[in-house]
Design a protein around this motif. Structure first.
Motif, PDB file in Angstrom:
ATOM      1  N   THR A  78       0.827  -1.209   0.000  1.00  0.00           N
ATOM      2  CA  THR A  78       0.000   0.000   0.000  1.00  0.00           C
ATOM      3  C   THR A  78       0.855   1.250   0.000  1.00  0.00           C
ATOM      4  O   THR A  78       1.837   1.342   0.744  1.00  0.00           O
ATOM      5  N   GLY A  79       0.459   2.230  -0.803  1.00  0.00           N
ATOM      6  CA  GLY A  79       1.119   3.531  -0.750  1.00  0.00           C
ATOM      7  C   GLY A  79       0.695   4.276   0.512  1.00  0.00           C
ATOM      8  O   GLY A  79      -0.503   4.453   0.761  1.00  0.00           O
ATOM      9  N   MET A  80       1.662   4.683   1.326  1.00  0.00           N
ATOM     10  CA  MET A  80       1.386   5.459   2.540  1.00  0.00           C
ATOM     11  C   MET A  80       2.291   6.681   2.498  1.00  0.00           C
ATOM     12  O   MET A  80       3.507   6.568   2.592  1.00  0.00           O
ATOM     13  N   HIS A  81       1.693   7.855   2.327  1.00  0.00           N
ATOM     14  CA  HIS A  81       2.466   9.065   2.082  1.00  0.00           C
ATOM     15  C   HIS A  81       2.095  10.133   3.113  1.00  0.00           C
ATOM     16  O   HIS A  81       0.929  10.532   3.213  1.00  0.00           O
ATOM     17  N   LEU A  82       3.081  10.609   3.859  1.00  0.00           N
ATOM     18  CA  LEU A  82       2.870  11.615   4.888  1.00  0.00           C
ATOM     19  C   LEU A  82       3.761  12.826   4.614  1.00  0.00           C
ATOM     20  O   LEU A  82       4.921  12.675   4.219  1.00  0.00           O
ATOM     21  N   TYR A  83       3.206  14.001   4.816  1.00  0.00           N
ATOM     22  CA  TYR A  83       3.972  15.245   4.730  1.00  0.00           C
ATOM     23  C   TYR A  83       3.732  16.017   6.027  1.00  0.00           C
ATOM     24  O   TYR A  83       2.578  16.318   6.366  1.00  0.00           O
ATOM     25  N   VAL A  84       4.779  16.307   6.754  1.00  0.00           N
ATOM     26  CA  VAL A  84       4.672  16.979   8.053  1.00  0.00           C
ATOM     27  C   VAL A  84       5.241  18.387   7.929  1.00  0.00           C
ATOM     28  O   VAL A  84       6.385  18.573   7.486  1.00  0.00           O
ATOM     29  N   THR A  85       4.452  19.377   8.292  1.00  0.00           N
ATOM     30  CA  THR A  85       4.873  20.774   8.197  1.00  0.00           C
ATOM     31  C   THR A  85       5.784  21.150   9.362  1.00  0.00           C
ATOM     32  O   THR A  85       5.916  20.403  10.344  1.00  0.00           O
ATOM     33  N   GLU A  86       6.388  22.315   9.272  1.00  0.00           N
ATOM     34  CA  GLU A  86       7.258  22.800  10.352  1.00  0.00           C
ATOM     35  C   GLU A  86       6.483  22.972  11.651  1.00  0.00           C
ATOM     36  O   GLU A  86       7.048  22.855  12.745  1.00  0.00           O
ATOM     37  N   GLU A  87       5.181  23.244  11.530  1.00  0.00           N
ATOM     38  CA  GLU A  87       4.338  23.405  12.723  1.00  0.00           C
ATOM     39  C   GLU A  87       3.937  22.069  13.335  1.00  0.00           C
ATOM     40  O   GLU A  87       3.296  22.043  14.389  1.00  0.00           O
ATOM     41  N   GLY A  88       4.285  20.972  12.669  1.00  0.00           N
ATOM     42  CA  GLY A  88       3.955  19.653  13.196  1.00  0.00           C
ATOM     43  C   GLY A  88       2.619  19.118  12.740  1.00  0.00           C
ATOM     44  O   GLY A  88       2.131  18.103  13.269  1.00  0.00           O
ATOM     45  N   ASN A  89       1.993  19.755  11.753  1.00  0.00           N
ATOM     46  CA  ASN A  89       0.742  19.253  11.188  1.00  0.00           C
ATOM     47  C   ASN A  89       1.042  18.202  10.111  1.00  0.00           C
ATOM     48  O   ASN A  89       2.063  18.287   9.432  1.00  0.00           O
ATOM     49  N   THR A  90       0.162  17.249   9.985  1.00  0.00           N
ATOM     50  CA  THR A  90       0.380  16.130   9.053  1.00  0.00           C
ATOM     51  C   THR A  90      -0.671  16.129   7.947  1.00  0.00           C
ATOM     52  O   THR A  90      -1.868  16.264   8.219  1.00  0.00           O
ATOM     53  N   PHE A  91      -0.210  15.970   6.724  1.00  0.00           N
ATOM     54  CA  PHE A  91      -1.082  15.793   5.564  1.00  0.00           C
ATOM     55  C   PHE A  91      -0.753  14.423   4.965  1.00  0.00           C
ATOM     56  O   PHE A  91       0.425  14.054   4.881  1.00  0.00           O
ATOM     57  N   PHE A  92      -1.765  13.680   4.560  1.00  0.00           N
ATOM     58  CA  PHE A  92      -1.501  12.296   4.154  1.00  0.00           C
ATOM     59  C   PHE A  92      -2.342  11.853   2.975  1.00  0.00           C
ATOM     60  O   PHE A  92      -3.434  12.378   2.721  1.00  0.00           O
ATOM     61  N   ILE A  93      -1.812  10.892   2.243  1.00  0.00           N
ATOM     62  CA  ILE A  93      -2.527  10.165   1.190  1.00  0.00           C
ATOM     63  C   ILE A  93      -2.272   8.678   1.417  1.00  0.00           C
ATOM     64  O   ILE A  93      -1.122   8.246   1.475  1.00  0.00           O
ATOM     65  N   MET A  94      -3.340   7.930   1.591  1.00  0.00           N
ATOM     66  CA  MET A  94      -3.252   6.484   1.663  1.00  0.00           C
ATOM     67  C   MET A  94      -3.753   5.949   0.324  1.00  0.00           C
ATOM     68  O   MET A  94      -4.913   6.140  -0.037  1.00  0.00           O
ATOM     69  N   GLY A  95      -2.844   5.312  -0.439  1.00  0.00           N
ATOM     70  CA  GLY A  95      -3.166   4.895  -1.792  1.00  0.00           C
ATOM     71  C   GLY A  95      -2.238   5.604  -2.749  1.00  0.00           C
ATOM     72  O   GLY A  95      -1.041   5.738  -2.481  1.00  0.00           O
ATOM     73  N   HIS A  96      -2.766   6.103  -3.859  1.00  0.00           N
ATOM     74  CA  HIS A  96      -1.918   6.831  -4.798  1.00  0.00           C
ATOM     75  C   HIS A  96      -2.688   7.991  -5.414  1.00  0.00           C
ATOM     76  O   HIS A  96      -3.917   7.987  -5.485  1.00  0.00           O
ATOM     77  N   ALA A  97      -1.929   9.005  -5.868  1.00  0.00           N
ATOM     78  CA  ALA A  97      -2.529  10.178  -6.495  1.00  0.00           C
ATOM     79  C   ALA A  97      -1.545  10.807  -7.460  1.00  0.00           C
ATOM     80  O   ALA A  97      -0.329  10.640  -7.334  1.00  0.00           O
ATOM     81  N   TYR A  98      -2.088  11.547  -8.430  1.00  0.00           N
ATOM     82  CA  TYR A  98      -1.274  12.327  -9.358  1.00  0.00           C
ATOM     83  C   TYR A  98      -2.114  13.518  -9.813  1.00  0.00           C
ATOM     84  O   TYR A  98      -3.346  13.494  -9.733  1.00  0.00           O
ATOM     85  N   ASN A  99      -1.452  14.577 -10.269  1.00  0.00           N
ATOM     86  CA  ASN A  99      -2.128  15.836 -10.550  1.00  0.00           C
ATOM     87  C   ASN A  99      -1.940  16.232 -12.012  1.00  0.00           C
ATOM     88  O   ASN A  99      -0.845  16.625 -12.415  1.00  0.00           O
ATOM     89  N   PRO A 100      -2.994  16.143 -12.830  1.00  0.00           N
ATOM     90  CA  PRO A 100      -2.855  16.446 -14.255  1.00  0.00           C
ATOM     91  C   PRO A 100      -2.671  17.936 -14.557  1.00  0.00           C
ATOM     92  O   PRO A 100      -2.338  18.300 -15.693  1.00  0.00           O
ATOM     93  N   PHE A 101      -2.869  18.795 -13.564  1.00  0.00           N
ATOM     94  CA  PHE A 101      -2.766  20.237 -13.787  1.00  0.00           C
ATOM     95  C   PHE A 101      -1.370  20.765 -13.453  1.00  0.00           C
ATOM     96  O   PHE A 101      -0.851  21.647 -14.142  1.00  0.00           O
ATOM     97  N   THR A 102      -0.756  20.203 -12.408  1.00  0.00           N
ATOM     98  CA  THR A 102       0.631  20.583 -12.094  1.00  0.00           C
ATOM     99  C   THR A 102       1.627  19.604 -12.695  1.00  0.00           C
ATOM    100  O   THR A 102       2.830  19.838 -12.635  1.00  0.00           O
ATOM    101  N   LYS A 103       1.110  18.480 -13.237  1.00  0.00           N
ATOM    102  CA  LYS A 103       1.916  17.402 -13.826  1.00  0.00           C
ATOM    103  C   LYS A 103       2.810  16.720 -12.782  1.00  0.00           C
ATOM    104  O   LYS A 103       3.851  16.170 -13.103  1.00  0.00           O
ATOM    105  N   GLU A 104       2.367  16.728 -11.533  1.00  0.00           N
ATOM    106  CA  GLU A 104       3.127  16.097 -10.457  1.00  0.00           C
ATOM    107  C   GLU A 104       2.569  14.708 -10.170  1.00  0.00           C
ATOM    108  O   GLU A 104       1.354  14.515 -10.122  1.00  0.00           O
ATOM    109  N   TYR A 105       3.442  13.720  -9.975  1.00  0.00           N
ATOM    110  CA  TYR A 105       2.999  12.360  -9.694  1.00  0.00           C
ATOM    111  C   TYR A 105       3.635  11.770  -8.436  1.00  0.00           C
ATOM    112  O   TYR A 105       3.417  10.595  -8.130  1.00  0.00           O
ATOM    113  N   GLU A 106       4.379  12.563  -7.696  1.00  0.00           N
ATOM    114  CA  GLU A 106       4.943  12.121  -6.419  1.00  0.00           C
ATOM    115  C   GLU A 106       4.071  12.660  -5.288  1.00  0.00           C
ATOM    116  O   GLU A 106       3.908  13.880  -5.145  1.00  0.00           O
TER     117      GLU A 106
END
Length: 526
Positions: A60-88
């Motif tokens: 399973t894809g488990m992706h976490l991004y933690v900000t300097e303030e200690g807040n967490t943003f996450f994606i469980m699974g997979h995602a990609y963005n056709p508008f920014t062309k980002e796939y990571e």
């Protein structure tokens, strides 16, 4: 099979342990000390962040991004963005986190395509939502003092020793339960009364208790009645699909397109134009009716120089190793609400052992914008929003009016709970039912089972794309004209081949017969 018997079966067949809740995940505020035994068996990874434990099966894809303030943003699974062309995913999360607290935030969330649960933990408050069509099956529940969010209701059931809900027991024993899109539960039900399904288009919050609000669709849309407007929509929609296929080709090493002669997969294939050297195609034959589709797929792939794989699924269960044990595993994974029939089981077990792709590019989600229920019942309109309408779209209850009444009441509560009254009239209740109930419940459950073979993605599963396509007039959606036009825009050469295998379910007589049943089911008194 009882819990002890199931665990004993796994002990006798330890090679199946790695497939228990395969490609699943769990987010909880409870620390689970021992993950070496049932139901994890050492096959899960764990991360701790912002007071929660993120757990995911090794596949399973488990992706976490933690900000300097200690807040967490996450994606469980997979995602990609056709508008920014980002796939990571980590970069996608950073981009979304940057806009948190602004009007741009949900716009950036709606930009992403994929199969996922997205969420954030900001100042201790958890927020979460599922992908636009609920292709990532997901559920939640608070049991005693702990919160659980998971891909599999049964996983929560195993951890908390839950018992199947009595009403669910009654429903799955109903003789017509497996008819109309196959076996799945209505509303936001799961096997357990303590656990609810996450509904697409709903933003959930947890800060000691669960609350939620609808975030789409809330704005009225302008129908593209002028030809110039319509052509612009076709171009914009096709470009989203094209960008998504390009990102898929970069994100995975061995992406395969599930190809048939149908309009959905043809449009998906057309969107890969310019990147065909990155893809292979496959089809399978498990029944005689699938031969024309397989032949069409091979013709298309050969014409454009793609390697094509055609699989002939065994016709006997005995040809597949541990057939009954694997089917029992599927029963447990789906919470015992969807029996895996022999032909479907053989297909999944065979493809698992004989394919070499790491992701299947599938076309299912496009059925929403193809006005599926309108075609299915041969109708140009449906009755107004009500629990009865949703029940009639769900299953047939002509000869069990007591159960029909229960389902009506359940859907009345569901419609109120998830604020269907806020949806503008320009969005058909039938389409909303198909996207949020049929796909969200039946579709997500099926994709969870299919991911036993390989990961699965949908280039159509993008909120902005769906919103765009709903501007296409209904008659064009029913006739698939928008798909035909996108296919021609994306690959004129493919369009000129004039290949279209029509599913037998689309025949006029079948639609007429189903509409008779629908009408009777609508007017019968209690």
């Amino acid at each position: 099979m009882k819990r002890a018997e199931f665990i004993n079966m796994l002990e006798k067949n330890p090679q199946l342990k790695k497939d228990l809740f395969i490609r699943g995940f769990l987010i909880t505020d409870k620390r689970i000390k021992d993950t070496s035994t049932f139901p994890f068996y050492g096959n899960w990874k764990i991360k701790e962040s912002s007071g929660y434990y993120f757990m995911a099966h090794n596949l399973t894809g488990m992706h976490l991004y933690v900000t300097e303030e200690g807040n967490t943003f996450f994606i469980m699974g997979h995602a990609y963005n056709p508008f920014t062309k980002e796939y990571e995913e980590e970069k996608i999360l950073a981009h979304i986190a940057e806009a948190y607290g602004t009007s741009e935030y949900m716009e950036r969330v709606n930009d992403i395509t994929g199969v996922f649960v997205y969420g954030s933990i900001v100042n201790g408050r958890l927020e979460y939502l599922v992908d636009p069509s609920g292709m990532q099956s997901a559920c939640y529940g608070k049991l005693e003092e702990n919160f659980y969010l998971s891909s599999h209701p049964q996983l929560i059931g195993d951890l908390c020793y839950l018992k199947m809900d009595d009403f669910v027991k009654e429903l799955i024993q109903y003789k017509w339960y497996g008819r109309v899109m196959g076996p799945y539960l209505p509303g936001d039900l799961t096997s357990f009364s303590e656990v609810k399904r996450i509904v697409p288009s709903i933003l959930y919050r947890y800060d000691g208790k669960v609350s939620h609000k609808r975030y789409w669709p809330l704005k009225d849309m302008k129908m593209a009645t002028e030809e110039k407007e319509y052509r612009k929509i076709i171009q914009e929609g096709a470009e989203i699909l094209k960008s998504n296929m390009e990102l898929v080709s970069k994100k995975w090493n061995h992406p395969w397109i599930s190809l048939t002669g149908g309009i959905d997969s043809n449009t998906t294939f057309a969107a890969g134009n310019g990147n065909y050297d990155k893809f292979e195609t496959f089809s399978y034959i498990s029944a005689e009716k699938e031969v024309p589709d397989a032949a069409a797929a091979k013709k298309i792939a050969t014409h454009f120089g793609l390697k094509h794989h055609e699989y002939h699924i065994p016709s006997n269960n005995e040809e597949l190793e541990l057939f009954e044990e694997k089917r029992e595993l599927f029963r447990h994974n789906n919470g015992y609400v969807a029996e895996l029939y022999d032909n479907e089981a053989r297909k999944k077990f065979y493809l698992r052992e004989n394919t070499a792709c790491d992701v299947e590019v599938k076309s299912w989600v496009s059925e929403t914008i193809r006005a599926y229920w309108y075609k299915h019942y041969g109708r140009q309109s449906f009755p107004k929003l009500s629990g009865k309408l949703f029940r009639n779209l769900y299953k047939i209850f002509i000869f069990n009016r007591r159960l029909a009444h229960k389902i009506d009441k359940l859907f009345d509560e569901y419609i109120k709970k998830y604020e269907y009254d806020k949806i503008p009239d320009s969005y058909s209740p039938a389409d909303m039912h198909y996207n949020e109930v049929t796909w969200g419940s039946w579709g997500g459950l099926n994709i969870t089972e299919m991911k036993y073979c390989f990961d699965i993605t949908f280039i159509y599963n993008n909120r902005r794309f769906l919103d765009l396509m709903f501007r296409v007039p209904l008659e064009k959606r029913i006739s698939d004209q928008h798909h035909v036009d996108m296919k021609r825009y994306l690959n004129p050469e493919l369009a000129d081949m004039n290949i279209r295998i029509v599913n037998m379910k689309e025949t006029d007589f079948r639609a007429f017969a189903l509409n008779v049943i629908f009408t009777i089911n609508s007017i019968l008194p209690f």
